[in-house]
Design a protein around this motif. Structure first.
Motif, PDB file in Angstrom:
ATOM      1  N   VAL A 159      94.253  67.570 -20.783  1.00 58.62           N
ATOM      2  CA  VAL A 159      94.602  67.325 -22.172  1.00 58.62           C
ATOM      3  C   VAL A 159      95.818  66.411 -22.253  1.00 58.62           C
ATOM      4  N   ARG A 160      96.811  66.677 -21.394  1.00 52.44           N
ATOM      5  CA  ARG A 160      98.013  65.834 -21.423  1.00 52.44           C
ATOM      6  C   ARG A 160      97.688  64.405 -21.000  1.00 52.44           C
ATOM      7  N   ASN A 161      96.822  64.242 -20.009  1.00 54.81           N
ATOM      8  CA  ASN A 161      96.418  62.895 -19.598  1.00 54.81           C
ATOM      9  C   ASN A 161      95.679  62.189 -20.725  1.00 54.81           C
ATOM     10  N   THR A 162      94.817  62.898 -21.415  1.00 52.71           N
ATOM     11  CA  THR A 162      94.075  62.313 -22.533  1.00 52.71           C
ATOM     12  C   THR A 162      95.025  61.893 -23.639  1.00 52.71           C
ATOM     13  N   ARG A 163      96.010  62.728 -23.941  1.00 51.70           N
ATOM     14  CA  ARG A 163      96.996  62.368 -24.962  1.00 51.70           C
ATOM     15  C   ARG A 163      97.716  61.089 -24.573  1.00 51.70           C
ATOM     16  N   ALA A 164      98.093  60.987 -23.289  1.00 46.82           N
ATOM     17  CA  ALA A 164      98.811  59.801 -22.815  1.00 46.82           C
ATOM     18  C   ALA A 164      97.916  58.561 -22.887  1.00 46.82           C
ATOM     19  N   GLU A 165      96.657  58.698 -22.475  1.00 48.42           N
ATOM     20  CA  GLU A 165      95.725  57.571 -22.513  1.00 48.42           C
ATOM     21  C   GLU A 165      95.522  57.049 -23.932  1.00 48.42           C
ATOM     22  N   LEU A 166      95.566  57.964 -24.906  1.00 47.59           N
ATOM     23  CA  LEU A 166      95.336  57.584 -26.298  1.00 47.59           C
ATOM     24  C   LEU A 166      96.627  57.271 -27.046  1.00 47.59           C
ATOM     25  N   ASN A 167      97.736  57.273 -26.301  1.00 52.43           N
ATOM     26  CA  ASN A 167      99.042  56.961 -26.874  1.00 52.43           C
ATOM     27  C   ASN A 167      99.425  57.883 -28.032  1.00 52.43           C
ATOM     28  N   VAL A 168      99.085  59.153 -27.900  1.00 52.62           N
ATOM     29  CA  VAL A 168      99.491  60.139 -28.898  1.00 52.62           C
ATOM     30  C   VAL A 168     100.905  60.573 -28.533  1.00 52.62           C
ATOM     31  N   LEU A 199      93.765  58.431 -35.294  1.00 53.21           N
ATOM     32  CA  LEU A 199      94.604  58.111 -34.142  1.00 53.21           C
ATOM     33  C   LEU A 199      93.795  57.584 -32.964  1.00 53.21           C
ATOM     34  N   VAL A 200      92.489  57.795 -32.994  1.00 51.40           N
ATOM     35  CA  VAL A 200      91.649  57.442 -31.856  1.00 51.40           C
ATOM     36  C   VAL A 200      90.929  56.129 -32.092  1.00 51.40           C
ATOM     37  N   ASP A 201      90.954  55.292 -31.088  1.00 50.80           N
ATOM     38  CA  ASP A 201      90.132  54.090 -31.068  1.00 50.80           C
ATOM     39  C   ASP A 201      88.850  54.501 -30.352  1.00 50.80           C
ATOM     40  N   PHE A 202      87.742  54.605 -31.079  1.00 51.55           N
ATOM     41  CA  PHE A 202      86.521  55.129 -30.494  1.00 51.55           C
ATOM     42  C   PHE A 202      85.964  54.215 -29.408  1.00 51.55           C
ATOM     43  N   GLY A 203      86.260  52.941 -29.463  1.00 46.60           N
ATOM     44  CA  GLY A 203      85.873  52.027 -28.381  1.00 46.60           C
ATOM     45  C   GLY A 203      86.571  52.415 -27.091  1.00 46.60           C
ATOM     46  N   LYS A 204      87.859  52.710 -27.197  1.00 47.59           N
ATOM     47  CA  LYS A 204      88.627  53.122 -26.021  1.00 47.59           C
ATOM     48  C   LYS A 204      88.148  54.480 -25.509  1.00 47.59           C
ATOM     49  N   GLU A 205      87.791  55.366 -26.438  1.00 49.82           N
ATOM     50  CA  GLU A 205      87.300  56.684 -26.028  1.00 49.82           C
ATOM     51  C   GLU A 205      86.000  56.540 -25.248  1.00 49.82           C
ATOM     52  N   LYS A 206      85.094  55.665 -25.721  1.00 53.92           N
ATOM     53  CA  LYS A 206      83.848  55.431 -24.980  1.00 53.92           C
ATOM     54  C   LYS A 206      84.147  54.862 -23.600  1.00 53.92           C
ATOM     55  N   GLU A 207      85.089  53.948 -23.545  1.00 51.42           N
ATOM     56  CA  GLU A 207      85.480  53.343 -22.274  1.00 51.42           C
ATOM     57  C   GLU A 207      86.050  54.395 -21.322  1.00 51.42           C
ATOM     58  N   ARG A 208      86.867  55.309 -21.848  1.00 53.22           N
ATOM     59  CA  ARG A 208      87.450  56.372 -21.040  1.00 53.22           C
ATOM     60  C   ARG A 208      86.357  57.283 -20.482  1.00 53.22           C
ATOM     61  N   ILE A 209      85.394  57.628 -21.322  1.00 58.17           N
ATOM     62  CA  ILE A 209      84.309  58.502 -20.878  1.00 58.17           C
ATOM     63  C   ILE A 209      83.438  57.775 -19.852  1.00 58.17           C
ATOM     64  N   LEU A 260      77.305  62.275 -20.790  1.00 59.81           N
ATOM     65  CA  LEU A 260      76.270  61.434 -21.412  1.00 59.81           C
ATOM     66  C   LEU A 260      76.019  61.870 -22.853  1.00 59.81           C
ATOM     67  N   ALA A 261      76.005  63.180 -23.090  1.00 65.93           N
ATOM     68  CA  ALA A 261      75.827  63.686 -24.451  1.00 65.93           C
ATOM     69  C   ALA A 261      76.987  63.240 -25.334  1.00 65.93           C
ATOM     70  N   ARG A 262      78.195  63.278 -24.786  1.00 67.68           N
ATOM     71  CA  ARG A 262      79.386  62.868 -25.553  1.00 67.68           C
ATOM     72  C   ARG A 262      79.336  61.388 -25.902  1.00 67.68           C
ATOM     73  N   ILE A 263      78.873  60.559 -24.972  1.00 69.66           N
ATOM     74  CA  ILE A 263      78.741  59.116 -25.244  1.00 69.66           C
ATOM     75  C   ILE A 263      77.736  58.907 -26.377  1.00 69.66           C
ATOM     76  N   ASN A 264      76.641  59.660 -26.340  1.00 71.95           N
ATOM     77  CA  ASN A 264      75.640  59.538 -27.417  1.00 71.95           C
ATOM     78  C   ASN A 264      76.206  59.954 -28.753  1.00 71.95           C
ATOM     79  N   GLU A 265      77.079  60.973 -28.761  1.00 71.35           N
ATOM     80  CA  GLU A 265      77.710  61.413 -30.010  1.00 71.35           C
ATOM     81  C   GLU A 265      78.588  60.322 -30.605  1.00 71.35           C
ATOM     82  N   LEU A 266      79.291  59.598 -29.737  1.00 67.41           N
ATOM     83  CA  LEU A 266      80.189  58.557 -30.218  1.00 67.41           C
ATOM     84  C   LEU A 266      79.400  57.369 -30.723  1.00 67.41           C
TER      85      LEU A 266
END
Length: 139
Positions: free
Chosen positions: A1-10, A73-83, A133-139
């Motif tokens: 969770v902390r890594n995800t927060r850092a990646e998303l610049n929260v 707060l989330v850039d969904f393009g970046k989230e897809k890239e992270r996944i 894969l399911a999460r990518i489809n959701e996005l």
């Protein structure tokens, strides 16, 4: 969770709400709610199912899946890239495990317990892959 927060610049000081659905094998994680909350600077809420309507970021682990509502707060393009990056890592682990289990030398020399552990790792990685894969489809 902390890594995800850092990646998303929260901002680290911002308290978030963390929804966590524990895997049945890790039911004892419920007793760690205060620790998880403190380490992640989050209000931790354990759930049986997630709200599909919220814009969220997923963190998938062996112990379960966490979702963080991030709204704008989330850039969904970046989230897809992270996944996709995480999926790539999982696929390399799957490939490594399959190569090991297909290696006759390994199977002949390794103790039965080690072979079973490797088979279980492969199953776990396959499950994580399907969740990603399911999460990518959701996005």
């Amino acid at each position: 969770v902390r890594n995800t927060r850092a990646e998303l610049n929260v901002i680290p000081s911002k308290t978030i709400t963390l929804y966590f659905k524990a895997d049945e094998k890790f039911a004892d994680i419920l007793s760690a709610q205060a620790y998880i909350g403190k380490l992640a600077n989050a209000e931790v809420v354990f759930v049986k199912a997630f709200d599909k309507e919220q814009k969220i970021v997923s963190v998938i682990t062996e112990a379960g899946e966490a979702q963080i509502p991030m709204g704008d707060l989330v850039d969904f393009g970046k989230e897809k890239e992270r996944i996709q990056k995480e999926l790539s890592n999982i696929e390399s682990e799957i490939s490594r495990a399959k190569n090991k289990l297909n290696n006759q030398g390994f199977l002949a020399k390794a103790p039965a317990q080690l072979i079973e552990e490797e088979k279980q790792k492969l199953v776990n990685f396959e499950e994580l892959k399907q969740k990603l894969l399911a999460r990518i489809n959701e996005l």
